[in-house]
Design an enzyme around this catalytic site. Structure first.
Site, PDB file in Angstrom:
ATOM      1  N   ASN A 104       0.808  -1.226   0.000  1.00 18.97           N
ATOM      2  CA  ASN A 104       0.000   0.000   0.000  1.00 18.97           C
ATOM      3  C   ASN A 104       0.837   1.269   0.000  1.00 18.97           C
ATOM      4  OD1 ASN A 104       0.940   0.015   2.631  1.00 18.97           O
ATOM      5  ND2 ASN A 104      -1.053  -0.224   3.586  1.00 18.97           N
TER       6      ASN A 104
ATOM      7  N   GLU B 193       1.856  10.453  -4.352  1.00 14.28           N
ATOM      8  CA  GLU B 193       0.737  11.001  -5.120  1.00 14.28           C
ATOM      9  C   GLU B 193       0.647  12.521  -5.004  1.00 14.28           C
ATOM     10  OE1 GLU B 193      -2.191   8.515  -3.297  1.00 14.28           O
ATOM     11  OE2 GLU B 193      -2.665   9.951  -1.720  1.00 14.28           O
TER      12      GLU B 193
ATOM     13  N   GLY C 241      -6.726   7.905   3.481  1.00 11.52           N
ATOM     14  CA  GLY C 241      -7.926   7.102   3.276  1.00 11.52           C
ATOM     15  C   GLY C 241      -7.642   5.940   2.348  1.00 11.52           C
TER      16      GLY C 241
ATOM     17  N   HIS D  12      -3.750   4.874  11.718  1.00  9.76           N
ATOM     18  CA  HIS D  12      -2.733   5.241  10.710  1.00  9.76           C
ATOM     19  C   HIS D  12      -3.326   5.276   9.317  1.00  9.76           C
ATOM     20  CE1 HIS D  12      -2.625   1.097   9.398  1.00  9.76           C
ATOM     21  NE2 HIS D  12      -1.470   1.183   8.761  1.00  9.76           N
TER      22      HIS D  12
END
Length: 487
Positions: free
Chosen positions: A226, A230, A371, A394
């Site tokens: 993950n 970005e 998210g 987290h």
């Protein structure tokens, strides 16, 4: 009156440990208390659990009591867990799977445990659950920290109109592709430099010395699972002194990754040593610890802090590269670890606080809680809540494993969700699809007493690994979570 029927879940809920005692207790109570109310049976079981020695001579209940009495320890024997674990608070219990709760119950029964807490994004992992917080007395648990030591968030906020992300999408996409590497085991042919590579710890611990070359080649890389880098839109509703930004809309660069192969190898090496040194029952086998006064504990603490510094340097290399290309210095930078152990004060004494997949949230401490690839991240300020041991979630936390996500989510569904939210994805697989995660708004609502939201980050151009998920591997990934191979 209906016959009494008990379940293992009910016994575990009142603190009974995994093992033969559960089936024995169910059998005894259902035979001997078969015409009594369930509340009476559970009260009796609680009393036995609290003082098993008091029931050793009881003709009916002694089989349960004998299994609850700690075994006398001789050299090489298992270390017995406490019958009653330390208290831990649970935030957002309705969003947390039972397996994570049971892992936390086991951690709470360690002889070194002082206090605990479980965050609303929690799910099961190895040893301490992901989203678990555990304070211990002068001891550190390698798998209480996790495999990806120092995994962290880093946000740079730039004074650039975020409309540029749409107007110049190809430019920003190129910058993400050129700034870092994704993928398990990936290394740069042309390396970057940070002073962390000159840390004396590399020379003080022979095992860590052997990882120095790999660490140099991976500096500035992002790994897999993950992890992401970005671009997105930062919204600051009003000025907050801790953050120091005027209310407005900004362009943001957000990254999530950790200490790569350096941290993973340190974690597995020292966990093996801890397990050999302190043998624990099956339900707590991955929670072996080091005393911080012993040589192995001192070495792990040094290596863990090195990995944390290295993880921080990883992010700074990426952000510095991109800031240079943008021709701007960030107006603000917010960052935090979430797989680490800290020396902190709790109820007047020094403790070691393990936050495995949990964000530090001391009074006015800033952090980032992401998210998913389409859901917003939250810029938060800690409220210093002692009941949570100064911690928060987290992230949103997984609601389905990687394997389940790949089996149940389609490429079309992911594509439609990306288009709906206006997100461009570079890489990224179905195992990281937004549907695999809990609702971030539910998670944030469950921790309103832990953090205050001071800003939002909306992902727009997301870069991830995207390599096919291949399941478990030799470096033991967290169950359903971040790590693939070296992460």
């Amino acid at each position: 009156m209906a016959k009494l029927h008990l379940t293992g879940k009910e016994l575990r809920a009142i603190g009974y440990p995994e093992g033969p005692v559960i089936s024995v207790a169910m059998n005894v109570m259902e035979k001997q208390y078969k015409h009594r109310r369930k509340e009476e049976a559970l009260t009796a079981l609680k009393n036995i659990l609290a003082e098993p020695a008091m029931f050793i001579e009881d003709e009916t209940l002694s089989p349960i009591a004998k299994l609850l009495l700690p075994k006398e320890k001789t050299a090489g024997d298992e270390i017995a867990l406490l019958n009653n674990g330390v208290h831990f608070n649970v935030f957002g219990a309705e969003y947390i799977e039972e397996s994570a709760l049971q892992q936390m119950h086991a951690a709470a029964k360690l002889p070194v445990s002082i206090a605990g807490a479980l965050m609303p994004d929690a799910h099961s992992g190895y040893g301490l659950p992901i989203g678990g917080v555990l304070a211990t007395e002068n001891s550190v648990i390698p798998y209480g920290v996790g495999v990806d030591i120092g995994c962290r968030m880093c946000l740079s906020v730039f004074d650039i109109n975020p409309k540029e992300l749409t107007n110049r999408e190809a430019y920003f996409t190129r910058e993400l592709n050129e700034a870092t590497l994704f993928g398990a085991g990936k290394e740069f042919s042309k390396t970057s430099y940070d002073e962390v590579l000159d840390s004396p710890v590399f020379n003080e611990i022979p095992f860590v010395k052997g990882l120095q070359s790999k660490a140099e080649k991976q500096l500035g890389s992002s790994g897999s699972g993950n992890h992401f880098v970005e671009f997105g839109i930062v919204e600051i509703p009003h000025k907050d002194e801790a953050l120091g930004l005027e209310a407005g809309v900004y362009l943001g660069l957000l990254s999530h990754s950790g200490s790569r192969g350096l941290g993973a190898n340190i974690a597995n090496h020292f966990t093996k040593m801890a397990k050999e040194k302190r043998k624990l029952p099956k339900e707590a086998v991955n929670l072996s610890w080091f005393d911080l006064n012993e040589e192995e504990g001192i070495q792990y603490w040094m290596a863990m802090n090195l990995a944390g510094d290295y993880a921080s340097a990883n992010h700074h290399v990426i952000h510095t590269k991109i800031a240079k290309q943008l021709g701007r210095q960030p107006l603000a930078m917010v960052e935090n670890h979430h797989n680490f152990a800290w020396k902190e004060r709790y109820e007047g004494k020094e403790v070691i606080v393990h936050r495995k997949g949990a964000t530090p949230a001391g009074k006015d401490v800033l952090g980032i809680i992401p998210g998913s690839m389409t859901a917003p991240g939250f810029i938060v300020k800690g409220l210093g809540e002692a009941a949570a041991i100064n911690s928060a979630s987290h992230g949103a936390g997984r609601r389905m494993s990687r394997t389940a996500a790949i089996k149940s989510i389609t490429q079309n569904a992911l594509k439609e969700e990306l288009q709906k939210q206006g997100v461009k994805l570079i890489g990224g697989g179905l195992d990281e699809a937004p549907f695999a995660y809990k609702n971030i708004y539910d998670v944030m609502n469950a921790q309103q007493n832990l953090v205050q939201t001071v800003g939002l980050f909306y992902p727009k151009i997301v870069k991830m690994d995207g390599a096919p998920h291949k399941g478990k591997n030799k470096l033991q990934p967290e169950k359903g979570d971040t790590y693939v191979e070296g992460e």
